[in-house]
Design a protein around this motif. Structure first.
Motif, short mmCIF file in Angstrom:
data_model
loop_
_atom_site.label_atom_id
_atom_site.label_comp_id
_atom_site.label_asym_id
_atom_site.label_seq_id
_atom_site.Cartn_x
_atom_site.Cartn_y
_atom_site.Cartn_z
N UNK A 76 -3.54 45.78 -28.39
CA UNK A 76 -2.23 46.54 -28.04
C UNK A 76 -1.70 46.05 -26.80
N UNK A 77 -2.58 46.01 -25.82
CA UNK A 77 -2.16 45.19 -24.45
C UNK A 77 -1.68 44.00 -24.73
N UNK A 78 -2.29 42.95 -25.50
CA UNK A 78 -1.96 41.66 -25.41
C UNK A 78 -0.52 41.50 -26.35
N UNK A 79 -0.21 42.42 -27.42
CA UNK A 79 1.19 42.46 -28.16
C UNK A 79 2.21 42.85 -27.07
N UNK A 80 1.97 43.92 -26.06
CA UNK A 80 2.92 44.60 -25.36
C UNK A 80 3.37 43.54 -24.34
N UNK A 81 2.19 42.88 -23.96
CA UNK A 81 2.43 41.62 -22.84
C UNK A 81 3.38 40.68 -23.49
N UNK A 82 3.52 40.46 -24.74
CA UNK A 82 4.26 39.34 -25.30
C UNK A 82 5.24 39.90 -26.17
N UNK A 83 5.84 41.19 -26.16
CA UNK A 83 6.77 41.92 -27.01
C UNK A 83 7.89 41.05 -26.92
N UNK A 84 8.32 40.25 -25.78
CA UNK A 84 9.56 39.55 -25.64
C UNK A 84 9.73 38.53 -26.48
N UNK A 85 8.47 37.56 -26.25
CA UNK A 85 8.31 36.63 -27.11
C UNK A 85 8.26 37.02 -28.75
N UNK A 86 7.50 37.78 -29.11
CA UNK A 86 7.41 38.39 -30.47
C UNK A 86 8.86 38.77 -31.00
N UNK A 87 9.54 39.45 -30.11
CA UNK A 87 10.97 39.77 -30.55
C UNK A 87 11.73 38.69 -30.76
N UNK A 88 11.64 37.64 -29.99
CA UNK A 88 12.50 36.46 -30.26
C UNK A 88 12.23 35.69 -31.77
#
Length: 142
Positions: A76-88
């Protein structure tokens, strides 16, 4: 009869379900291919079980679980850290006016299924399900 353009039912609309499934598949593909530039995230095998969206489709909550269930907090921490890149990455596959904000939560579906199996295996519950004692041994829930 005048129809409201907004869904007023108790559950999600068909559009919410379609968009949620498209986001789920896209996130799964992105995570499987390792398209995100984070070595911590890329070494994890994460299952995206479900994605729910808000009625206005501006917020999408992805329910995720790392393979084996261990390390959920780190995932969850890793996903939240990368949420902007995942959103793109997700927005490339969507044809929406707005790209939804991504939120992540632990998928507890498997835990609930295990709890349900344990409950059905309880002798008192089995007795209640088959009160006349005609329980067939092959009908037991595993």
């Amino acid at each position: 009869m005048v129809r409201n353009k907004f869904h007023t039912g108790s559950g999600p609309s068909q559009r919410q379900l379609r968009v949620g499934e498209l986001i789920r598949r896209t996130l799964s593909d992105v995570l499987m291919r390792g398209d995100i530039h984070d070595p911590d995230l890329n070494r994890m095998s994460i299952t995206v079980g479900e994605v729910t969206t808000s009625p206005d489709l501006r917020i999408a909550t992805a329910y995720v679980l790392p393979l084996g269930g261990d390390g959920a907090d780190e995932a969850l921490d890793a996903l939240r850290r990368n949420r902007h890149e995942l959103r793109r990455a997700v927005s490339k596959n969507l044809t929406l006016k707005f790209s939804p904000e991504l939120r992540f939560a632990t998928d507890e579906t498997f835990d609930r299924m295990d709890d349900t199996r344990r409950m059905f295996a309880d002798p008192d519950v089995a007795r209640d399900l088959h009160p006349s004692g005609d329980q067939d041994p092959d009908d037991s829930v595993a």
